[in-house]
Write a protein that holds these residues in place. Structure first.
Motif, PDB file in Angstrom:
ATOM      1  N   GLU A 154      -3.161  -2.506  -9.607  1.00 56.16           N
ATOM      2  CA  GLU A 154      -2.870  -3.903  -9.289  1.00 56.16           C
ATOM      3  C   GLU A 154      -2.448  -4.051  -7.829  1.00 56.16           C
ATOM      4  O   GLU A 154      -1.725  -3.220  -7.292  1.00 56.16           O
ATOM      5  N   PHE A 155      -2.906  -5.135  -7.226  1.00 53.20           N
ATOM      6  CA  PHE A 155      -2.491  -5.455  -5.860  1.00 53.20           C
ATOM      7  C   PHE A 155      -2.655  -6.953  -5.670  1.00 53.20           C
ATOM      8  O   PHE A 155      -3.183  -7.669  -6.530  1.00 53.20           O
ATOM      9  N   VAL A 156      -2.192  -7.446  -4.531  1.00 50.69           N
ATOM     10  CA  VAL A 156      -2.215  -8.882  -4.293  1.00 50.69           C
ATOM     11  C   VAL A 156      -3.647  -9.416  -4.170  1.00 50.69           C
ATOM     12  O   VAL A 156      -3.931 -10.561  -4.502  1.00 50.69           O
ATOM     13  N   ARG A 157      -4.561  -8.596  -3.694  1.00 56.30           N
ATOM     14  CA  ARG A 157      -5.980  -8.939  -3.600  1.00 56.30           C
ATOM     15  C   ARG A 157      -6.798  -7.689  -3.917  1.00 56.30           C
ATOM     16  O   ARG A 157      -6.297  -6.571  -3.768  1.00 56.30           O
ATOM     17  N   PRO A 158      -8.066  -7.830  -4.339  1.00 57.65           N
ATOM     18  CA  PRO A 158      -8.891  -6.648  -4.627  1.00 57.65           C
ATOM     19  C   PRO A 158      -8.992  -5.723  -3.411  1.00 57.65           C
ATOM     20  O   PRO A 158      -9.241  -6.172  -2.292  1.00 57.65           O
ATOM     21  N   VAL A 159      -8.786  -4.423  -3.638  1.00 59.56           N
ATOM     22  CA  VAL A 159      -8.847  -3.422  -2.564  1.00 59.56           C
ATOM     23  C   VAL A 159     -10.285  -2.940  -2.419  1.00 59.56           C
ATOM     24  O   VAL A 159     -10.968  -2.673  -3.414  1.00 59.56           O
ATOM     25  N   GLN A 160     -10.739  -2.821  -1.177  1.00 56.74           N
ATOM     26  CA  GLN A 160     -12.121  -2.426  -0.890  1.00 56.74           C
ATOM     27  C   GLN A 160     -12.235  -1.003  -0.340  1.00 56.74           C
ATOM     28  O   GLN A 160     -13.207  -0.315  -0.598  1.00 56.74           O
ATOM     29  N   TRP A 161     -11.254  -0.575   0.431  1.00 54.74           N
ATOM     30  CA  TRP A 161     -11.306   0.774   1.003  1.00 54.74           C
ATOM     31  C   TRP A 161      -9.903   1.225   1.382  1.00 54.74           C
ATOM     32  O   TRP A 161      -8.980   0.418   1.476  1.00 54.74           O
ATOM     33  N   ALA A 162      -9.765   2.532   1.565  1.00 58.77           N
ATOM     34  CA  ALA A 162      -8.479   3.108   1.975  1.00 58.77           C
ATOM     35  C   ALA A 162      -8.726   4.216   2.984  1.00 58.77           C
ATOM     36  O   ALA A 162      -9.630   5.041   2.802  1.00 58.77           O
ATOM     37  N   VAL A 163      -7.940   4.222   4.027  1.00 61.36           N
ATOM     38  CA  VAL A 163      -8.024   5.243   5.075  1.00 61.36           C
ATOM     39  C   VAL A 163      -6.694   5.978   5.143  1.00 61.36           C
ATOM     40  O   VAL A 163      -5.631   5.346   5.146  1.00 61.36           O
ATOM     41  N   LEU A 164      -6.746   7.297   5.178  1.00 60.53           N
ATOM     42  CA  LEU A 164      -5.553   8.104   5.404  1.00 60.53           C
ATOM     43  C   LEU A 164      -5.965   9.318   6.202  1.00 60.53           C
ATOM     44  O   LEU A 164      -6.702  10.181   5.709  1.00 60.53           O
ATOM     45  N   MET A 165      -5.523   9.367   7.466  1.00 61.72           N
ATOM     46  CA  MET A 165      -5.956  10.427   8.380  1.00 61.72           C
ATOM     47  C   MET A 165      -4.765  11.075   9.066  1.00 61.72           C
ATOM     48  O   MET A 165      -3.741  10.425   9.321  1.00 61.72           O
ATOM     49  N   GLN A 166      -4.948  12.358   9.368  1.00 62.04           N
ATOM     50  CA  GLN A 166      -4.018  13.076  10.227  1.00 62.04           C
ATOM     51  C   GLN A 166      -4.823  13.535  11.432  1.00 62.04           C
ATOM     52  O   GLN A 166      -5.691  14.414  11.314  1.00 62.04           O
ATOM     53  N   ASP A 167      -4.586  12.908  12.550  1.00 62.53           N
ATOM     54  CA  ASP A 167      -5.395  13.128  13.757  1.00 62.53           C
ATOM     55  C   ASP A 167      -6.863  12.842  13.447  1.00 62.53           C
ATOM     56  O   ASP A 167      -7.211  11.731  13.119  1.00 62.53           O
ATOM     57  N   ASP A 168      -7.727  13.865  13.472  1.00 60.16           N
ATOM     58  CA  ASP A 168      -9.151  13.631  13.265  1.00 60.16           C
ATOM     59  C   ASP A 168      -9.642  14.046  11.888  1.00 60.16           C
ATOM     60  O   ASP A 168     -10.853  14.115  11.641  1.00 60.16           O
ATOM     61  N   SER A 169      -8.714  14.347  10.975  1.00 61.21           N
ATOM     62  CA  SER A 169      -9.117  14.788   9.640  1.00 61.21           C
ATOM     63  C   SER A 169      -8.554  13.864   8.574  1.00 61.21           C
ATOM     64  O   SER A 169      -7.518  13.218   8.766  1.00 61.21           O
ATOM     65  N   VAL A 170      -9.237  13.857   7.438  1.00 63.40           N
ATOM     66  CA  VAL A 170      -8.840  13.001   6.320  1.00 63.40           C
ATOM     67  C   VAL A 170      -7.836  13.735   5.438  1.00 63.40           C
ATOM     68  O   VAL A 170      -7.987  14.931   5.173  1.00 63.40           O
ATOM     69  N   ILE A 171      -6.793  13.015   5.013  1.00 65.16           N
ATOM     70  CA  ILE A 171      -5.880  13.533   3.985  1.00 65.16           C
ATOM     71  C   ILE A 171      -6.419  13.042   2.654  1.00 65.16           C
ATOM     72  O   ILE A 171      -6.349  11.860   2.337  1.00 65.16           O
ATOM     73  N   ASN A 172      -7.009  13.942   1.904  1.00 63.06           N
ATOM     74  CA  ASN A 172      -7.665  13.551   0.655  1.00 63.06           C
ATOM     75  C   ASN A 172      -6.636  13.171  -0.399  1.00 63.06           C
ATOM     76  O   ASN A 172      -5.738  13.948  -0.720  1.00 63.06           O
ATOM     77  N   SER A 173      -6.796  11.971  -0.914  1.00 61.58           N
ATOM     78  CA  SER A 173      -5.915  11.501  -1.973  1.00 61.58           C
ATOM     79  C   SER A 173      -6.509  10.228  -2.548  1.00 61.58           C
ATOM     80  O   SER A 173      -7.541   9.741  -2.081  1.00 61.58           O
ATOM     81  N   THR A 174      -5.854   9.704  -3.562  1.00 62.72           N
ATOM     82  CA  THR A 174      -6.279   8.438  -4.151  1.00 62.72           C
ATOM     83  C   THR A 174      -5.132   7.439  -4.023  1.00 62.72           C
ATOM     84  O   THR A 174      -4.028   7.694  -4.486  1.00 62.72           O
ATOM     85  N   THR A 196     -16.914   4.722  11.356  1.00 67.22           N
ATOM     86  CA  THR A 196     -16.085   5.919  11.245  1.00 67.22           C
ATOM     87  C   THR A 196     -15.004   5.935  12.322  1.00 67.22           C
ATOM     88  O   THR A 196     -15.291   5.674  13.503  1.00 67.22           O
ATOM     89  N   ILE A 197     -13.788   6.235  11.903  1.00 74.32           N
ATOM     90  CA  ILE A 197     -12.674   6.408  12.843  1.00 74.32           C
ATOM     91  C   ILE A 197     -12.633   7.893  13.211  1.00 74.32           C
ATOM     92  O   ILE A 197     -12.374   8.748  12.362  1.00 74.32           O
ATOM     93  N   ASN A 198     -12.929   8.219  14.459  1.00 71.73           N
ATOM     94  CA  ASN A 198     -12.994   9.630  14.859  1.00 71.73           C
ATOM     95  C   ASN A 198     -11.626  10.275  14.959  1.00 71.73           C
ATOM     96  O   ASN A 198     -11.470  11.470  14.708  1.00 71.73           O
ATOM     97  N   HIS A 199     -10.634   9.487  15.347  1.00 74.65           N
ATOM     98  CA  HIS A 199      -9.281  10.028  15.493  1.00 74.65           C
ATOM     99  C   HIS A 199      -8.278   8.919  15.169  1.00 74.65           C
ATOM    100  O   HIS A 199      -8.534   7.738  15.446  1.00 74.65           O
ATOM    101  N   ALA A 200      -7.162   9.313  14.598  1.00 79.57           N
ATOM    102  CA  ALA A 200      -6.150   8.318  14.217  1.00 79.57           C
ATOM    103  C   ALA A 200      -5.675   7.492  15.404  1.00 79.57           C
ATOM    104  O   ALA A 200      -5.282   6.335  15.251  1.00 79.57           O
ATOM    105  N   ASN A 201      -5.705   8.081  16.603  1.00 75.56           N
ATOM    106  CA  ASN A 201      -5.260   7.349  17.795  1.00 75.56           C
ATOM    107  C   ASN A 201      -6.266   6.281  18.231  1.00 75.56           C
ATOM    108  O   ASN A 201      -5.941   5.423  19.054  1.00 75.56           O
ATOM    109  N   ASP A 202      -7.503   6.353  17.690  1.00 83.63           N
ATOM    110  CA  ASP A 202      -8.553   5.433  18.131  1.00 83.63           C
ATOM    111  C   ASP A 202      -8.579   4.132  17.333  1.00 83.63           C
ATOM    112  O   ASP A 202      -9.419   3.269  17.590  1.00 83.63           O
ATOM    113  N   TYR A 203      -7.686   3.998  16.371  1.00 82.10           N
ATOM    114  CA  TYR A 203      -7.786   2.906  15.411  1.00 82.10           C
ATOM    115  C   TYR A 203      -7.839   1.529  16.074  1.00 82.10           C
ATOM    116  O   TYR A 203      -8.777   0.747  15.864  1.00 82.10           O
TER     117      TYR A 203
END
Length: 697
Positions: A154-174, A196-203
């Motif tokens: 449940e959330f306030v609106r339907p969720v479409q995507w989620a991003v979780l990164m440490q520098d240039d790599s993805v932290i895999n989770s749900t 694609t976000i190449n690095h967390a600093n580039d957001y």
């Protein structure tokens, strides 16, 4: 030390809540990181119509290791006489997963115990973050959550995507039922695909290139500057309420301000109606000239960088025209009859089931307003009682108008316009709008004498009526806004410098109910007591908001003054007194005097027998009290309470010396009673202003 990026992509988030959601997300994550002992350099929150995001820079890779001491049984119980570990020691060691030989001795002030010092290795930050972000999302202030499709998340609106990164790599989770990745989406129209976000600093820079300004504050500043620039071009000033600015900022990813216009004929309509519909319905920024008169222009914020802005402008002008025409129609329709004629329908409109119709309320307001006007006349105010009664009878007439029916926030304002069109005296017309002031904390007060009378009478009538039928505010429930009304009454009487007694006002308000229909208020004595107590209780809320200490308020409330202006003057006097070096010892001495008098088993005399004053210290105190009594009499007549307390500060030394050198509870009853009488005079002097024994200095 790395950078973490978290982004939750959704369908358009509720614009009125977006800023609060951003702040709550950041606060929760910050608190959880601090609790987990994970350090970081900075945290930046982002909020746009389709996303909430956090960028955490300089975050540590893991929690620091920490040592933890486990204490077991006492040495005597842990080892036998031969020094071998007992079953207690071995059981303790086994529970820790170690050998008994690894146990150490822990010395305490209660004896020696066996124990073990173990090192707890910190967890990796990447391991902790998914749960931290999910917890933060779960705790967001969302009134009503929804589920999307077959998902149970449940959330306030339907969720479409989620991003979780440490520098240039993805932290895999749900998170929120979505597998985290490193892809985001840009502007819904200009750049709708995944990127694609190449690095967390580039957001932030990546989203800027995708026509999304993710920083809420940056977006808001851009809107403010654009709006000002467009207003300056026509030498106008934009009306930019903060709530509207926040809402508009939450509606757009890439704000572009455009100016449009409407027909000048609509300016004959009360500008408050035009502003209301353009702000509330269209989210437009209205423009006025330097004098505050509405101009036939408005500024709106579009979310599209159009190749032909004129089409967008024409579209908005086409949309707003029917709304302005509606306001014009209601305004002209109301003018087909005089304002007074609208009062007829008030006779069938209920104010409150047990308190009768709005017309009956208007009649009570008229009586009470006339009573207040007479008090103002006695104080030298220029006010016509007949005009006051006329204004009161018309005060609620616009509630039956078409304009107020469509725009409820125009009550009073519409009445003022119609009264002027009907040729009512300006004093009457202006008061119809002023009767509702102040509307909120810090709002302006009514300026005209009749406006003051109506504002007081309306609030007092409601206050007495609702208390009279046993529906006083409870907890957070206050459907008639009685707390706000009470503070409004106090503010008007204080800030308008009106020396009017609340007792007289409340009694007259109750009397008006008795004169019309006594059955409406069953227990008038109880109602008076409850209303007075309620009004007095509002002082604390009002003055603490101004930074006045609670003990200062209690010191004045202890003597229960019934005139708000007088109450305020005493508050200011006690505040000034508190800054004096003598304040603390005098407050302590007053506590002592109050305690001594309270414990007296006989009635204490009012007069002191000078012949019985045998000790030098009591003679000196008597002389100081006599001088102070003479000095403060003219000051009290002028209500100069600040000077009264400054004068009484001279009693500090004589009172201190009295307690140091005189035994109050003498074995000689005559001496004892005479000394109590002297202390009673000291106490009475201070109580002419406040009970300073309440001060905590």
């Amino acid at each position: 030390m790395t950078t973490i990026l978290f982004e939750l992509g959704c369908e358009e988030l509720p614009p009125k809540s977006l800023k609060n959601l951003r702040d709550a997300l950041q606060a929760s994550v910050r608190a959880q990181l601090n609790e987990a002992d994970i350090s970081f350099d900075s945290m930046k929150a982002f909020a746009a119509p389709r996303r909430l995001a956090l960028q955490i820079q300089g975050i540590s890779d893991k929690q620091p290791d920490r040592s933890e001491q486990k204490r077991g049984p006492a040495i005597k119980a842990a080892f036998d006489t031969d020094g071998n570990p007992t079953r207690a020691a071995m059981g303790f060691a086994k529970g820790l997963g170690i050998e008994a030989s690894e146990l150490i001795t822990i010395n305490t002030d209660k004896g020696d115990y066996v124990g073990f010092e173990q090192v707890l290795h910190g967890k990796a930050t990447a391991e902790l973050l998914p749960q931290i972000f999910q917890t933060a999302l779960d705790n967001l202030p969302i009134a009503k959550r929804m589920r999307s499709g077959t998902s149970r998340d449940e959330f306030v609106r339907p969720v479409q995507w989620a991003v979780l990164m440490q520098d240039d790599s993805v932290i895999n989770s749900t998170i929120q039922g979505h597998q985290t990745g490193q892809q985001t989406r840009g502007h819904r129209f200009h750049s709708p695909d995944y990127h694609t976000i190449n690095h967390a600093n580039d957001y932030e820079s990546l989203l800027d290139s995708l026509k999304v300004i993710a920083d809420f504050d940056k977006r808001q500043n851009l809107i403010s500057h654009q709006v000002k620039a467009l207003a300056d071009e026509i030498n106008a000033k934009a009306i930019v309420p903060q709530d509207l600015l926040d809402e508009v900022t939450a509606l757009v990813d890439f704000p572009i301000a455009l100016r449009a216009s409407f027909e000048a004929r609509f300016l004959q309509v009360p500008q408050e109606a035009l502003i209301s519909t353009m702000q509330a319905d269209q989210k437009y920024f209205c423009l006025t000239d330097k004098e505050g008169t509405l101009q036939p222009y408005f500024i709106f914020i579009t979310n599209i960088e159009s190749k032909d802005a004129s089409q967008i402008i024409e579209g908005n002008e086409k949309v707003v025209r029917p709304r302005l025409a509606d306001a014009e129609f209601f305004f002209l329709q109301d003018q087909k009859q005089p304002l007074f004629a609208l009062t007829e329908s008030l006779k069938t409109r209920v104010f409150q089931d047990q308190l009768g119709t709005i017309w009956e309320k208007s009649e009570r307001i008229a009586k009470l307003a006339a009573f207040i006007a007479a008090l103002l006349q006695q104080q030298g105010k220029q006010i016509d009682i007949d005009d006051t009664v006329r204004a009161a009878i018309l005060s609620k007439a616009d509630l039956a108008s078409s304009l107020v029916g469509e725009y409820p926030d125009l009550q009073g304002i519409a009445g003022t316009y119609y009264a002027r069109l009907n040729g009512e005296p300006e004093a009457v017309a202006a008061s119809l709008e002023e009767q509702y002031l102040p509307k909120f904390s810090g709002d302006a007060l009514p300026q005209t004498p009749i406006g003051i009378c109506l504002a007081l009478a309306d609030r007092l009538d409601t206050l007495v009526g609702i208390f009279g039928i046993g529906q006083a505010p409870t907890g957070s429930k206050d459907p008639f806004s009685l707390r706000r009304s009470a503070i409004g009454i106090l503010r008007i009487l204080i800030e308008k410098q009106l020396p009017i007694n609340l007792v007289a006002l409340v009694e007259q308000a109750i009397k008006n109910y008795a004169d019309t229909d006594g059955s409406k208020i069953a227990k008038m004595g109880d109602t008076f007591t409850q209303v007075m107590a309620f009004l007095n209780s509002r002082y604390r809320a009002m003055y603490t908001e101004q930074g006045v200490s609670v003990d200062t308020i209690q010191a004045v409330q202890a003597i229960n003054p019934h005139m708000p202006l007088d109450f305020d003057q005493r508050i200011r006097a006690v505040q000034a007194f508190s800054e004096l070096p003598e304040a603390e010892p005098l407050a302590d001495s007053n506590k002592r005097v109050a305690n001594i008098l309270a414990k007296s088993e006989v009635a204490v005399a009012d007069k002191v027998d000078e012949a019985l004053l045998s000790e030098p210290a009591e003679q000196a105190l008597y002389s100081a009290v006599h001088q102070a009594q003479t000095a403060v009499q003219p000051l009290l007549a002028q209500a100069n309470y600040t000077q009264v307390l400054q004068t009484l500060a001279s009693l500090d030394q004589p009172l201190t010396q009295f307690f140091d050198g005189v035994m109050v509870n003498s074995d000689d009853a005559a001496l004892k009673n005479n000394r109590l009488a002297l202390l009673k005079q000291v106490r009475a002097l201070f109580l002419t202003v406040a009970d300073i024994s309440e001060l905590q200095l």
